[in-house]
Scaffold this motif. Structure first.
Motif, PDB file in Angstrom:
ATOM      1  N   THR A   6       0.838  -1.187   0.000  1.00 53.05           N
ATOM      2  CA  THR A   6       0.000   0.000   0.000  1.00 53.05           C
ATOM      3  C   THR A   6       0.873   1.237   0.000  1.00 53.05           C
ATOM      4  OG1 THR A   6      -1.753  -1.125   1.213  1.00 53.05           O
ATOM      5  CG2 THR A   6      -1.703   1.266   1.364  1.00 53.05           C
ATOM      6  N   ASN A   7       0.507   2.225  -0.810  1.00 51.02           N
ATOM      7  CA  ASN A   7       1.188   3.523  -0.773  1.00 51.02           C
ATOM      8  C   ASN A   7       0.708   4.241   0.482  1.00 51.02           C
ATOM      9  OD1 ASN A   7       1.294   6.476  -1.196  1.00 51.02           O
ATOM     10  ND2 ASN A   7       2.246   5.911  -3.143  1.00 51.02           N
ATOM     11  N   ARG A   8       1.593   4.423   1.462  1.00 50.53           N
ATOM     12  CA  ARG A   8       1.195   4.934   2.770  1.00 50.53           C
ATOM     13  C   ARG A   8       0.718   6.381   2.710  1.00 50.53           C
ATOM     14  NH1 ARG A   8      -0.933   1.559   5.115  1.00 50.53           N
ATOM     15  NH2 ARG A   8      -0.749   2.660   7.071  1.00 50.53           N
ATOM     16  N   GLY A   9       1.278   7.175   1.807  1.00 46.39           N
ATOM     17  CA  GLY A   9       0.826   8.556   1.664  1.00 46.39           C
ATOM     18  C   GLY A   9      -0.615   8.617   1.183  1.00 46.39           C
ATOM     19  N   ALA A  10      -0.954   7.763   0.232  1.00 46.09           N
ATOM     20  CA  ALA A  10      -2.320   7.728  -0.296  1.00 46.09           C
ATOM     21  C   ALA A  10      -3.286   7.140   0.728  1.00 46.09           C
ATOM     22  CB  ALA A  10      -2.360   6.914  -1.581  1.00 46.09           C
ATOM     23  N   ALA A  11      -2.829   6.177   1.520  1.00 42.84           N
ATOM     24  CA  ALA A  11      -3.691   5.538   2.510  1.00 42.84           C
ATOM     25  C   ALA A  11      -4.161   6.546   3.555  1.00 42.84           C
ATOM     26  CB  ALA A  11      -2.953   4.390   3.182  1.00 42.84           C
ATOM     27  N   LYS A  12      -3.350   7.560   3.834  1.00 42.83           N
ATOM     28  CA  LYS A  12      -3.720   8.581   4.812  1.00 42.83           C
ATOM     29  C   LYS A  12      -4.679   9.616   4.228  1.00 42.83           C
ATOM     30  CE  LYS A  12       0.764   7.938   6.889  1.00 42.83           C
ATOM     31  NZ  LYS A  12       2.149   8.436   6.939  1.00 42.83           N
ATOM     32  N   ARG A  13      -4.772   9.686   2.910  1.00 37.62           N
ATOM     33  CA  ARG A  13      -5.581  10.711   2.268  1.00 37.62           C
ATOM     34  C   ARG A  13      -6.963  10.256   1.832  1.00 37.62           C
ATOM     35  NH1 ARG A  13      -0.406  12.116   1.601  1.00 37.62           N
ATOM     36  NH2 ARG A  13       0.115  14.307   1.292  1.00 37.62           N
ATOM     37  N   PHE A  14      -7.143   8.961   1.621  1.00 41.68           N
ATOM     38  CA  PHE A  14      -8.412   8.459   1.098  1.00 41.68           C
ATOM     39  C   PHE A  14      -9.011   7.418   2.032  1.00 41.68           C
ATOM     40  CE2 PHE A  14      -5.661   9.360  -2.632  1.00 41.68           C
ATOM     41  CZ  PHE A  14      -6.340  10.472  -3.094  1.00 41.68           C
ATOM     42  N   ARG A  15     -10.359   7.432   2.111  1.00 48.27           N
ATOM     43  CA  ARG A  15     -11.089   6.419   2.867  1.00 48.27           C
ATOM     44  C   ARG A  15     -12.291   6.000   2.034  1.00 48.27           C
ATOM     45  NH1 ARG A  15     -11.677   9.224   8.646  1.00 48.27           N
ATOM     46  NH2 ARG A  15     -12.969  10.504   7.304  1.00 48.27           N
ATOM     47  N   ALA A  16     -12.742   4.792   2.262  1.00 49.62           N
ATOM     48  CA  ALA A  16     -13.902   4.299   1.520  1.00 49.62           C
ATOM     49  C   ALA A  16     -15.172   4.569   2.306  1.00 49.62           C
ATOM     50  CB  ALA A  16     -13.763   2.812   1.251  1.00 49.62           C
ATOM     51  N   THR A  17     -16.255   4.860   1.591  1.00 51.88           N
ATOM     52  CA  THR A  17     -17.561   4.985   2.227  1.00 51.88           C
ATOM     53  C   THR A  17     -18.166   3.586   2.329  1.00 51.88           C
ATOM     54  OG1 THR A  17     -18.691   5.271   0.116  1.00 51.88           O
ATOM     55  CG2 THR A  17     -17.905   7.275   1.212  1.00 51.88           C
ATOM     56  N   GLY A  18     -19.313   3.496   2.922  1.00 55.19           N
ATOM     57  CA  GLY A  18     -19.974   2.204   3.067  1.00 55.19           C
ATOM     58  C   GLY A  18     -20.349   1.566   1.752  1.00 55.19           C
ATOM     59  N   THR A  19     -20.622   2.390   0.739  1.00 57.44           N
ATOM     60  CA  THR A  19     -21.028   1.869  -0.567  1.00 57.44           C
ATOM     61  C   THR A  19     -19.848   1.640  -1.500  1.00 57.44           C
ATOM     62  OG1 THR A  19     -21.419   4.122  -1.332  1.00 57.44           O
ATOM     63  CG2 THR A  19     -23.321   2.917  -0.474  1.00 57.44           C
ATOM     64  N   GLY A  20     -18.612   1.931  -1.015  1.00 59.28           N
ATOM     65  CA  GLY A  20     -17.428   1.674  -1.835  1.00 59.28           C
ATOM     66  C   GLY A  20     -16.890   2.877  -2.582  1.00 59.28           C
ATOM     67  N   LYS A  21     -17.550   4.032  -2.439  1.00 59.75           N
ATOM     68  CA  LYS A  21     -17.013   5.245  -3.055  1.00 59.75           C
ATOM     69  C   LYS A  21     -15.808   5.706  -2.237  1.00 59.75           C
ATOM     70  CE  LYS A  21     -21.535   6.728  -4.658  1.00 59.75           C
ATOM     71  NZ  LYS A  21     -22.637   7.658  -4.422  1.00 59.75           N
ATOM     72  N   LEU A  22     -14.993   6.571  -2.817  1.00 57.82           N
ATOM     73  CA  LEU A  22     -13.801   7.046  -2.123  1.00 57.82           C
ATOM     74  C   LEU A  22     -13.998   8.482  -1.659  1.00 57.82           C
ATOM     75  CD1 LEU A  22     -11.069   5.558  -4.447  1.00 57.82           C
ATOM     76  CD2 LEU A  22     -11.757   4.742  -2.213  1.00 57.82           C
ATOM     77  N   ARG A  23     -13.590   8.725  -0.418  1.00 63.35           N
ATOM     78  CA  ARG A  23     -13.726  10.039   0.195  1.00 63.35           C
ATOM     79  C   ARG A  23     -12.365  10.697   0.312  1.00 63.35           C
ATOM     80  NH1 ARG A  23     -17.184   9.652   5.594  1.00 63.35           N
ATOM     81  NH2 ARG A  23     -15.315   8.543   6.127  1.00 63.35           N
ATOM     82  N   ARG A  24     -12.345  12.026   0.245  1.00 68.84           N
ATOM     83  CA  ARG A  24     -11.102  12.780   0.399  1.00 68.84           C
ATOM     84  C   ARG A  24     -11.395  14.022   1.218  1.00 68.84           C
ATOM     85  NH1 ARG A  24     -12.220  17.235  -2.056  1.00 68.84           N
ATOM     86  NH2 ARG A  24     -13.550  17.234  -3.885  1.00 68.84           N
TER      87      ARG A  24
END
Length: 65
Positions: A6-24
């Motif tokens: 996993t790219n650790r920088g990206a992992a800190k910036r993005f999270r998944a919603t319950g439906t699988g969309k990506l949040r920023r």
């Protein structure tokens, strides 16, 4: 097949919603806040969604999100 790192920088910036969309998080809220209106700063608190066309490269950076 080995695990994908996993790219650790990206992992800190993005999270998944319950439906699988990506949040920023919203940009422009780190500094120089005095000249920005209260309304603008309040709206920047809300997370934004990543456009569907950008999902594939982000999934490559963060495969297990």
């Amino acid at each position: 097949m080995p695990k994908i790192k996993t790219n650790r920088g990206a992992a800190k910036r993005f999270r998944a919603t319950g439906t699988g969309k990506l949040r920023r998080a919203s940009a422009y809220r780190r500094h120089i806040l005095t000249k920005k209106s209260t309304k603008r700063k309040r709206q920047l608190r809300k997370p934004g969604l990543i456009h569907a066309s950008d999902h594939k490269p982000i999934k490559r950076l963060v495969p297990y999100i």
